[in-house]
Motif scaffolding. Structure first.
Motif, PDB file in Angstrom:
ATOM      1  N   GLU A 132      -1.562   3.657  10.339  1.00  0.00           N
ATOM      2  CA  GLU A 132      -1.219   3.140   9.025  1.00  0.00           C
ATOM      3  C   GLU A 132      -0.212   4.167   8.261  1.00  0.00           C
ATOM      4  N   LYS A 172       0.876  -1.233  -0.065  1.00  0.00           N
ATOM      5  CA  LYS A 172      -0.032   0.140  -0.111  1.00  0.00           C
ATOM      6  C   LYS A 172       0.835   1.199   0.204  1.00  0.00           C
ATOM      7  N   VAL A 173       2.116   1.120   0.090  1.00  0.00           N
ATOM      8  CA  VAL A 173       2.952   2.276  -0.101  1.00  0.00           C
ATOM      9  C   VAL A 173       3.114   2.752  -1.418  1.00  0.00           C
ATOM     10  N   THR A 183       0.307  -2.496   4.765  1.00  0.00           N
ATOM     11  CA  THR A 183       0.887  -1.251   4.978  1.00  0.00           C
ATOM     12  C   THR A 183       2.260  -1.188   5.732  1.00  0.00           C
ATOM     13  N   ARG A 207       1.775   8.086  -1.476  1.00  0.00           N
ATOM     14  CA  ARG A 207       1.623   6.705  -2.637  1.00  0.00           C
ATOM     15  C   ARG A 207       1.791   7.111  -3.830  1.00  0.00           C
ATOM     16  N   LEU A 267       3.500   3.546   6.688  1.00  0.00           N
ATOM     17  CA  LEU A 267       3.536   3.896   5.311  1.00  0.00           C
ATOM     18  C   LEU A 267       4.742   4.476   5.114  1.00  0.00           C
ATOM     19  N   TRP A 301      -1.626  10.673   2.824  1.00  0.00           N
ATOM     20  CA  TRP A 301      -1.605   9.233   2.278  1.00  0.00           C
ATOM     21  C   TRP A 301      -1.565   9.126   0.655  1.00  0.00           C
ATOM     22  N   ASP A 336       3.368  -2.434   8.449  1.00  0.00           N
ATOM     23  CA  ASP A 336       3.330  -2.143   9.786  1.00  0.00           C
ATOM     24  C   ASP A 336       4.433  -2.892  10.725  1.00  0.00           C
TER      25      ASP A 336
END
Lengths: 532, 231
Positions: free
Chosen positions: A481, A201-202, A213, A436, A485, A432, A215
């Motif tokens: 998250e 998800k990065v 993510t 990304r 990230l 976010w 974690d």
């Protein structure tokens, strides 16, 4: 404040976390934290299968060699040997737990698949939903085990460590946000297992589920653990491009069965990049699509299998066909819009052969871990096997060593004093998205010095903003998250900037050649230590 | 001040775990099961004090054993096959649909063609087991004994027979590799089951030990008189 005490704190409910939980459940109380529902993990979405030597007519040496060839000089051969030789027994255990791999219609023999990079057929699979079948079997077993408690909607915030210097530092447990109640719980454990999966998800486009993510890697780094080889991110060439379908992978087997990659104007471009065209290695196909998209400014390319009979498509790709139809795409009549997508992280929390991280009482397995198996590129279907083998090895270590340790120090409870309710959630969602997109455009399939420098600047700024936000406001899952990230993005950028060559999954336009003389080595990061 | 960074409090505290009776019972059973499992898997090395030099040397050598056996019954023919190498035992069982062909494996032999060079073999079940250390050591000593007997030409075993009907005696082929020594022993299933002489009794023991590793396959506790031995 109440402290939740357990013997084994397992963070993550994919194959690595659950297999470890099942194996240590006979030793004590196991608490498995699931940040969503227990079925939601990368394991569930693994379409391909699990690679393993399935007969003496295959050979360990062949599987070892295939893995080393894919790894482009960075695999640790002794670890690969462990993986391959222990694999068949671990896979048998999975079968004994009730996993139903596909069998031949006549007789009871398993149907074995062959994927890119494997010199023989050795992939056990369950249709095109192998991961889901494995997850079903191990989750059923975990649910029926009285020593295992699965806690849904519990997202770990940070590991709790002792105040020792980094060489002797112990992990005591974790702070965890219970999304059901909104409260933060403090967990104390004899051993903590990080099995949180990948980092997909990065990136803007990924085949990973929303929970991926990074974690575990982010928390381990903040706690002082060593992190390795984060520059090696595998991109799957073909993820569905659709606003309502996140992370839906179109299997590479479709190209193997004749699907053609085309620009939006209908031009089949792969022949310009490799003599095998659509059957070129995965990294070359991904790079070609990326090049076409950037050159023509397109958001996606097309994967076209509409020239094949409908029955053929339905028979070979039932899940994909059905899902596409739900989204209004009949792939027997029209091409499928696809983009490359972040798929697998070959780096992670540095782990030894017993699944131990560089911090005491912290184990790790699965995609979160770096074991030395994958090197600079992962061989197809080796990831589930790696998770199985090293979850087992970590459980053996728990039985032989960790259970003999004294009880850990009691951690200090979480303190929320001085924090308020956020009134600016838009900051989180905006950052976010920004991170990304930055990672996708600047730290994706093709990198360069200038792109990495720009990305580092933007991510550093985002990190500062979120650090301030984190200290001022009460934590939410989105904030946790995003913080992770950004941490992972920083680790990828720093690792990629450090490696002045192209190798395996790391391709940089400024150093397009492989340089064994200077760079046949791993990249190790540790907090407050120079990158090495 | 938030305790969001890794922090600790000095002083050790013991954990007072409270469990429900059900959980406690479960734990006890699980621990017992694990203990039983662990010792079975790890095995216990056999004592070497009563062994001669040649036997002690054999224990240090690599062992490979390949067994193929087949016999007919009223409803057709059954076979079992085992391969031991690298301390891993591959097991397979199934039926033989008709007369075996003499075709050799294709050039493009791939992993899924395990023991399928004869297309008449219909696999019903396949498993793989970690060979328990103690069982493997015992097999090495048995293998040594069988090889020595072969070298002395002391093996008096009847020839193998067909395996397509109840009246056929069946066949069993055992290929043994111990260090640099390799031998192939072939006879009938019925002869091994009868154990009429010492060589046949030794083959019976070796095969039954191999059959005894792991759970039963194809629901076959005995293979035409050859049972499963646990070591």
């Amino acid at each position: 404040m109440h402290i939740n005490r357990t013997d084994f704190l397992v963070i993550g409910s994919g194959i690595a976390g659950l297999v470890y939980a099942l194996k240590v459940a006979s030793l004590g109380k196991v608490t498995v934290l699931c940040k969503s529902i227990p079925t939601e993990s990368s394991t569930r979405y693994a379409q391909g299968g699990i690679a393993s030597v399935n007969s003496p007519l295959d050979s360990f040496q062949s599987h070892i060699q295939d893995t080393l060839d894919a790894g482009a000089g960075l695999c640790h051969e002794e670890v690969v040997e462990l993986l391959v030789k222990e694999g068949p027994i671990r896979v048998q255990e999975l079968i004994d737990l009730g996993t139903n791999f596909d069998k031949e219609e006549i007789g009871g023999d398993y149907k074995l698949g062959r994927e890119g990079g494997h010199s023989v057929r050795r992939i056990l699979h369950a249709g095109d939903a192998t991961g889901a079948e494995i997850q079903r079997a191990i989750l059923a077993e975990a649910n029926s085990n009285p020593n295992i408690e699965l806690m849904a909607n519990h997202i770990a915030i940070d590991l709790i460590t002792s105040k020792h210097a980094i060489e002797n530092r112990e992990v005591l447990g974790a702070y965890v946000l219970d999304e059901n109640s909104g409260s933060v719980k403090t967990f104390s454990a004899k051993c903590t297992m990080l099995a949180t999966g990948g980092v997909g998800k990065v990136y803007l486009y990924t085949s990973n589920p929303v929970v991926a993510t990074g974690d575990g890697i982010a928390m381990a780094y903040r706690a002082g653990a060593q992190i390795a080889n984060m520059e090696f991110i595998q991109f799957h060439p073909t993820c569905l491009y659709h606003p309502q379908a996140h992370s839906f992978l179109i299997t590479e087997a479709m190209r193997g069965e004749g699907a053609v990659l085309k620009r939006r104007d209908g031009y089949a471009f792969m022949k310009e990049y490799h003599q095998k065209a659509e059957l070129a290695p995965r990294d070359i196909v991904a790079r070609a699509i990326d090049d076409q998209m950037k050159r023509f400014g397109d958001d996606f390319v097309h994967l076209d299998i509409s020239h094949k009979p409908r029955d053929f498509i339905v028979e070979h790709f039932p899940t994909i066909f059905a899902r596409l139809l739900e989204l209004g795409i009949d792939c027997s009549k029209e091409p499928i819009p696809v983009v490359p997508a972040a798929h697998y992280c070959c780096g992670g929390v540095l782990s030894d052969q017993r699944g131990r991280s560089s911090l005491h009482r912290l184990s790790t397995a699965g995609e979160t871990a770096w074991t030395g198996v994958h090197g600079a590129n992962r061989l197809a279907s080796n990831s589930l096997l790696e998770a199985l083998v090293f979850a087992h090895r970590a459980a053996v270590d728990a039985e032989e060593n960790i259970m003999n340790l004294p009880e850990p120090e009691s951690p200090e409870p979480w303190d929320n004093l001085g924090t308020g309710q956020s009134t600016e959630e838009v900051l989180v969602s905006h950052t976010w998205d920004e991170v990304r997109r930055t990672m996708w455009n600047l730290v994706g399939i093709v990198r360069s010095n200038s792109r990495l420098t720009l990305a580092q600047r933007r991510v550093t700024r985002a990190a500062e903003e979120i650090r301030d936000y984190y200290w001022r406001f009460r934590v939410t899952s989105d904030l946790i998250e995003l913080r992770n990230l950004i941490q992972v993005a920083d680790l990828i950028i720093r690792s990629a900037s450090f490696r002045k060559e192209s190798r395996g999954l790391h391709y940089t336009a400024d150093y397009p050649q492989r340089d064994d003389e200077h760079w046949k080595r791993d990249t190790i990061l540790q907090k407050d230590r120079p990158l090495s | 001040m938030k305790a969001r960074k890794a922090e600790t409090v000095s002083g050790l505290h013991s954990i007072n775990r409270r469990k429900s009776p059900r959980a406690l019972l479960g734990s006890v059973l699980l621990v017992f099961a694990l203990g039983a499992c662990s010792s079975a898997n790890r095995g216990i090395s056999i004592s070497t004090k009563d062994l001669n030099a040649e036997q002690r040397k054999a224990l240090q050598q690599e062992l490979s054993i390949d067994v193929f056996t087949a016999r007919g019954f009223l409803g057709g023919s059954e076979y079992e096959r085992y391969y031991l190498g690298d301390s891993i035992l591959w097991r397979e069982c199934g039926n033989i649909s008709s007369k075996r062909s003499s075709e050799t494996p294709a050039d493009s032999l791939e992993g899924d063609q395990f023991l399928k060079e004869d297309q008449n073999l219909k696999i019903r079940e396949r498993r793989v087991e970690q060979m328990p250390e103690r069982a493997e050591q015992n097999l090495k000593l048995m293998a040594l004994k069988l090889i020595d007997r072969e070298e002395r030409d002391d093996s008096q075993t009847p020839p193998p027979g067909p395996f397509y009907s109840l009246a056929d005696p069946g066949m069993i082929e055992i290929k043994i590799g111990l260090g640099s020594k390799h031998r192939i022993l072939i006879t009938s299933v019925d002869a091994v089951a009868d154990k009429a002489n010492a060589p046949l009794a030794d083959m019976h023991t070796l095969f039954s030990v191999i059959r005894g590793v792991g759970p039963t396959i194809c629901d076959s506790k005995t293979f035409f008189g050859i049972s499963r031995s646990r070591i």
